[in-house]
Design a protein around this motif. Structure first.
Motif, PDB file in Angstrom:
ATOM      1  N   PHE A 296       0.778  -1.249   0.045  1.00  0.00           N
ATOM      2  CA  PHE A 296      -0.063   0.083   0.075  1.00  0.00           C
ATOM      3  C   PHE A 296       0.880   1.129   0.125  1.00  0.00           C
ATOM      4  CE2 PHE A 296      -2.520  -3.498   1.982  1.00  0.00           C
ATOM      5  CZ  PHE A 296      -3.556  -3.411   0.981  1.00  0.00           C
ATOM      6  N   THR A 297       2.007   1.218  -1.038  1.00  0.00           N
ATOM      7  CA  THR A 297       2.818   2.410  -0.782  1.00  0.00           C
ATOM      8  C   THR A 297       2.253   3.716  -1.118  1.00  0.00           C
ATOM      9  OG1 THR A 297       3.647   1.617  -2.847  1.00  0.00           O
ATOM     10  CG2 THR A 297       4.910   0.868  -0.818  1.00  0.00           C
ATOM     11  N   LEU A 298       1.145   3.432  -2.262  1.00  0.00           N
ATOM     12  CA  LEU A 298       0.518   4.480  -2.882  1.00  0.00           C
ATOM     13  C   LEU A 298      -0.568   5.172  -2.144  1.00  0.00           C
ATOM     14  CD1 LEU A 298       0.856   3.297  -6.798  1.00  0.00           C
ATOM     15  CD2 LEU A 298       2.156   4.613  -5.350  1.00  0.00           C
ATOM     16  N   GLY A 299      -0.741   4.641  -0.959  1.00  0.00           N
ATOM     17  CA  GLY A 299      -1.781   5.095  -0.078  1.00  0.00           C
ATOM     18  C   GLY A 299      -3.019   4.724  -0.375  1.00  0.00           C
ATOM     19  N   VAL A 300      -4.320   5.312   0.257  1.00  0.00           N
ATOM     20  CA  VAL A 300      -5.676   4.812   0.087  1.00  0.00           C
ATOM     21  C   VAL A 300      -6.571   6.220  -0.220  1.00  0.00           C
ATOM     22  CG1 VAL A 300      -5.220   2.897   1.606  1.00  0.00           C
ATOM     23  CG2 VAL A 300      -5.928   5.089   2.633  1.00  0.00           C
ATOM     24  N   ALA A 301      -7.506   6.063  -0.601  1.00  0.00           N
ATOM     25  CA  ALA A 301      -8.537   7.172  -0.799  1.00  0.00           C
ATOM     26  C   ALA A 301      -9.652   6.917  -0.983  1.00  0.00           C
ATOM     27  CB  ALA A 301      -8.229   7.994  -2.377  1.00  0.00           C
ATOM     28  N   SER A 302     -10.944   7.899  -0.831  1.00  0.00           N
ATOM     29  CA  SER A 302     -12.153   7.700  -0.933  1.00  0.00           C
ATOM     30  C   SER A 302     -12.617   8.623  -1.796  1.00  0.00           C
ATOM     31  CB  SER A 302     -12.953   7.588   0.138  1.00  0.00           C
ATOM     32  OG  SER A 302     -12.895   8.797   0.862  1.00  0.00           O
ATOM     33  N   GLY A 303     -13.824   8.471  -2.534  1.00  0.00           N
ATOM     34  CA  GLY A 303     -14.389   9.545  -3.471  1.00  0.00           C
ATOM     35  C   GLY A 303     -15.747   9.455  -3.762  1.00  0.00           C
ATOM     36  N   ASP A 304     -16.430  10.521  -4.467  1.00  0.00           N
ATOM     37  CA  ASP A 304     -17.617  10.450  -5.203  1.00  0.00           C
ATOM     38  C   ASP A 304     -18.698  10.252  -4.175  1.00  0.00           C
ATOM     39  OD1 ASP A 304     -16.237  11.108  -7.633  1.00  0.00           O
ATOM     40  OD2 ASP A 304     -17.258   9.665  -8.680  1.00  0.00           O
ATOM     41  N   PRO A 305     -18.643  10.814  -3.031  1.00  0.00           N
ATOM     42  CA  PRO A 305     -19.612  10.286  -1.848  1.00  0.00           C
ATOM     43  C   PRO A 305     -21.045  10.625  -2.268  1.00  0.00           C
ATOM     44  CG  PRO A 305     -18.624  12.625  -1.684  1.00  0.00           C
ATOM     45  CD  PRO A 305     -17.984  11.942  -2.557  1.00  0.00           C
ATOM     46  N   LEU A 306     -21.899   9.769  -1.925  1.00  0.00           N
ATOM     47  CA  LEU A 306     -23.440   9.941  -2.126  1.00  0.00           C
ATOM     48  C   LEU A 306     -24.083   9.577  -0.624  1.00  0.00           C
ATOM     49  CD1 LEU A 306     -23.544   7.063  -5.058  1.00  0.00           C
ATOM     50  CD2 LEU A 306     -23.750   9.643  -5.167  1.00  0.00           C
ATOM     51  N   PRO A 307     -25.483   9.868  -0.757  1.00  0.00           N
ATOM     52  CA  PRO A 307     -25.933   9.603   0.787  1.00  0.00           C
ATOM     53  C   PRO A 307     -25.821   8.330   1.373  1.00  0.00           C
ATOM     54  CG  PRO A 307     -27.260  10.974  -0.780  1.00  0.00           C
ATOM     55  CD  PRO A 307     -26.360  10.406  -1.529  1.00  0.00           C
ATOM     56  N   ASP A 308     -25.863   7.317   0.417  1.00  0.00           N
ATOM     57  CA  ASP A 308     -25.589   6.006   1.048  1.00  0.00           C
ATOM     58  C   ASP A 308     -24.484   5.218   0.636  1.00  0.00           C
ATOM     59  OD1 ASP A 308     -26.099   5.515  -1.732  1.00  0.00           O
ATOM     60  OD2 ASP A 308     -27.238   3.764  -1.513  1.00  0.00           O
ATOM     61  N   GLY A 309     -23.057   5.852   0.011  1.00  0.00           N
ATOM     62  CA  GLY A 309     -22.103   5.051  -0.102  1.00  0.00           C
ATOM     63  C   GLY A 309     -21.035   6.081  -0.545  1.00  0.00           C
ATOM     64  N   VAL A 310     -19.771   5.364  -0.933  1.00  0.00           N
ATOM     65  CA  VAL A 310     -18.678   6.102  -1.316  1.00  0.00           C
ATOM     66  C   VAL A 310     -17.894   5.053  -2.012  1.00  0.00           C
ATOM     67  CG1 VAL A 310     -17.407   5.709   0.839  1.00  0.00           C
ATOM     68  CG2 VAL A 310     -16.838   7.530  -0.466  1.00  0.00           C
ATOM     69  N   VAL A 311     -16.901   5.541  -2.861  1.00  0.00           N
ATOM     70  CA  VAL A 311     -15.907   4.500  -3.439  1.00  0.00           C
ATOM     71  C   VAL A 311     -14.615   4.520  -2.575  1.00  0.00           C
ATOM     72  CG1 VAL A 311     -14.592   4.153  -5.413  1.00  0.00           C
ATOM     73  CG2 VAL A 311     -16.653   5.089  -5.638  1.00  0.00           C
ATOM     74  N   LEU A 312     -14.122   3.328  -2.144  1.00  0.00           N
ATOM     75  CA  LEU A 312     -12.757   3.253  -1.544  1.00  0.00           C
ATOM     76  C   LEU A 312     -11.969   2.863  -2.660  1.00  0.00           C
ATOM     77  CD1 LEU A 312     -13.887   1.198   1.695  1.00  0.00           C
ATOM     78  CD2 LEU A 312     -13.954   3.793   1.163  1.00  0.00           C
ATOM     79  N   TRP A 313     -10.460   3.317  -2.566  1.00  0.00           N
ATOM     80  CA  TRP A 313      -9.787   3.254  -3.715  1.00  0.00           C
ATOM     81  C   TRP A 313      -8.209   2.857  -3.011  1.00  0.00           C
ATOM     82  CZ3 TRP A 313      -4.967   5.111  -4.273  1.00  0.00           C
ATOM     83  CH2 TRP A 313      -4.283   5.074  -5.519  1.00  0.00           C
ATOM     84  N   THR A 314      -7.418   2.022  -3.653  1.00  0.00           N
ATOM     85  CA  THR A 314      -6.067   1.845  -3.366  1.00  0.00           C
ATOM     86  C   THR A 314      -5.614   1.147  -4.628  1.00  0.00           C
ATOM     87  OG1 THR A 314      -4.314   1.122  -1.962  1.00  0.00           O
ATOM     88  CG2 THR A 314      -6.130  -0.485  -2.471  1.00  0.00           C
ATOM     89  N   ARG A 315      -4.192   1.321  -4.816  1.00  0.00           N
ATOM     90  CA  ARG A 315      -3.427   0.661  -6.003  1.00  0.00           C
ATOM     91  C   ARG A 315      -2.312  -0.133  -5.183  1.00  0.00           C
ATOM     92  NH1 ARG A 315      -0.108   3.745 -10.557  1.00  0.00           N
ATOM     93  NH2 ARG A 315       0.911   2.044 -11.312  1.00  0.00           N
ATOM     94  N   LEU A 316      -2.227  -1.188  -5.440  1.00  0.00           N
ATOM     95  CA  LEU A 316      -1.340  -2.147  -5.257  1.00  0.00           C
ATOM     96  C   LEU A 316       0.300  -1.771  -5.748  1.00  0.00           C
ATOM     97  CD1 LEU A 316      -2.902  -5.564  -4.619  1.00  0.00           C
ATOM     98  CD2 LEU A 316      -2.776  -3.662  -3.027  1.00  0.00           C
TER      99      LEU A 316
END
Length: 550
Positions: A64-84
């Motif tokens: 997980f050297t490139l970190g983590v992120a989240s995005g495009d929030p909605l009232p019931d959800g969100v995208v969780l991102w990482t790149r190995l």
């Protein structure tokens, strides 16, 4: 534990394609459409990697050297991102060609004791070993914490926040916007400051990477720790992947992603400087550029916390892919954000893409910066909005930023000034639909500028909103409080109410009765840990497009 909605397949995603064609003057007459179809057949496979020879990562590697992120929030959800990436500066992140199951979990506390959802995504080499977990079933307007795991490798913990329910009463919102982070031009102290404020959401308005070659000595970063491809212009999928990896290693950028969800859109440098739809800026033949653009957009998706709906879909047409990046986000009854794509569908820049006076080419009603389908989507959305504030989140300035050149009032051909009819259709259309509290937030110009928003600046025209242009995170190096261009713009553009040429970002606080924008800047970005300060606070009262500068 809430149910997790199934991820939509690409076949389920309907992408509206804009059929608008270029019209008017082109600055690239040597590039023609003859032979495009035949040329495409000679382009190498788009979505392959030359990292096939890389062995799989060693057991126990930090993936997980490139970190983590989240995005495009909605009232019931969100995208969780990482790149190995076991070795982020190696081709393919030294991940080899094996798919890797990645566990994720999301909790209501930073200690991750109260987990409310978990799942598994498969990171594949075809997607650059990136993960886009579309988590649903969450509570609106709530903070959550998340992390990833692969075997014994555990990621850092990120914080995210869902949007309020549609139409619900919302008293306040904090958000930041930023753009233009040329890695070699300096460090990213703005992101450390942003992470400390942890706004509800962050908008990145483009130029997340720069495709141009990085100096061998690392520029102002003064480091040789760069990918092999860093010192040439990005041309292939692997080149763009390498560039994102280099940028994402920055600790302050990682901290900002961990602190807040991002809503991200691309500008030009994610592909090629000042590209316009199917036309490159330089002498690259069109078939080669279309292949390059497709690969660059694939790398953008892989490295951005957006949904599968924004993944470029390969097509057999000359475009080579479908991508609908423009989208809309609502925050209760307080604000609605229309995130625009002003690159993919625009007509070629007029007048050789040189700063010139307005003329018949800039006024040509056939020319567009949004494309017909996006223009209709935008105006329909503004007409239907019931939010207190309506925001256009995009790339280049709508307002004329004029300078005197050879006795004439010259404006940029890359911004909306070069697309006068397109600008008038949007702003006059908004006024005709009774849209109030219209604000445009943009980046691109590497300076802070606050302007009155009008459909034309060549004759008297009502002010219909306010434009907040934010400076760069790093592009252009340190800058100064008021450089020569700042003075020229203010002299020739009386609708400009504030200008500054330092590096930083804009932190915003919205309420029902006012918008407060803090322009936060640093005196230098030569070192990573310099402090930022508030250079100005812009206040916009609800109900009228006035600008108060403190």
């Amino acid at each position: 534990m809430p149910n997790i909605s199934p991820r939509p397949s690409l076949a389920d995603l309907r992408i509206d394609r804009d059929k608008t064609l270029h019209a008017g003057t082109t600055r690239r007459r040597f590039l023609t459409w003859a032979g495009v179809a035949a040329g495409i057949a000679t382009v190498p496979a788009l979505f392959t990697t030359d990292a096939a020879s890389a062995p799989p990562p060693r057991r126990g590697s930090d993936l997980f050297t490139l970190g983590v992120a989240s995005g495009d929030p909605l009232p019931d959800g969100v995208v969780l991102w990482t790149r190995l990436a076991a070795d982020p500066l190696a081709r393919g992140g030294a991940m080899g060609l094996l798919p890797v199951p990645v566990e994720w979990e999301i909790a209501t506390d930073h200690g991750m004791r109260h987990v409310v959802a978990r799942g598994v995504e498969v990171a594949t080499p075809e997607n650059g070993h990136s993960v886009h977990a579309d988590v649903r079933g969450l509570r609106p307007a709530a903070d959550y914490f998340y992390r990833f795991r692969v075997g014994g490798s555990l990621s850092a913990i990120g914080r995210t926040r869902t949007a309020p329910s549609h139409g619900s009463r919302l008293s306040a919102l904090t958000f930041a916007f930023a753009s233009c982070q040329s890695w070699a031009d300096g460090h990213y102290p703005a992101y450390a400051d942003m992470a400390a404020h942890a706004p509800d959401v962050v908008f990145h308005l483009g130029d997340y990477i720069y495709e141009k070659p990085i100096p061998v000595d690392g520029g102002r970063r003064k480091t040789a720790a760069t990918p092999v491809s860093a010192h040439r212009e990005c041309a292939t999928l692997d080149d763009y992947r390498d560039r994102y990896a280099l940028y994402k290693l920055d600790p302050h950028l990682q901290a900002a992603h961990r602190a807040s969800p991002f809503i991200t859109i691309f500008d030009d440098h994610e592909v090629d400087n000042n590209w316009a739809a199917r036309v490159p800026e330089d002498n690259q033949p069109i078939p080669e550029f279309l292949a390059r653009r497709a690969q660059a957009m694939r790398a953008w998706w892989e490295n951005t916390p957006v949904r599968v709906a924004q993944r470029p879909r390969p097509t057999p047409t000359a475009d080579l892919y479908d991508l609908r990046a423009y989208r809309r986000f609502s925050y209760g009854d307080l604000v609605e954000f229309s995130v625009l794509d002003t690159r993919t569908f625009r007509s070629d820049q007029a007048n050789g893409d040189n700063d010139t006076a307005h003329n018949a080419a800039t006024a040509d009603p056939r020319r567009t910066i949004t494309g017909a389908a996006q223009e209709k989507w935008l105006l329909d959305g503004l007409a239907a909005s019931r939010a207190r504030w309506n925001v256009l989140a995009h790339q280049t300035t709508i307002a004329d930023l004029a300078r005197r050149k050879n006795g004439e009032r010259a404006v940029s051909m890359d911004g909306w000034s070069g697309y006068e009819a397109s600008r008038a259709r949007i702003l006059d259309g908004a006024r005709e639909r009774g849209v109030h509290n219209l604000v445009s937030i943009v980046g691109d110009i590497h300076r802070n500028v606050v302007s009155e928003l009008r459909s034309t600046y060549s004759r008297p025209s009502p002010t219909v909103g306010v434009e907040l242009a934010g400076t760069s995170i790093a592009s252009g190096a340190d800058g100064e409080d008021s450089d020569a261009s700042d003075k020229q713009l203010k002299a020739a553009s009386p609708h400009i109410r504030f200008g500054n040429a330092q590096r930083g970002y804009v932190l915003n606080r919205l309420s029902a009765d006012r918008w407060e924008a803090d322009y936060r800047v640093s005196d230098s970005i030569a070192a990573p840990d310099v402090s930022l300060h508030r250079r100005a606070q812009i206040t916009i009262p609800s109900g009228r497009p006035d600008i108060d500068v403190l």
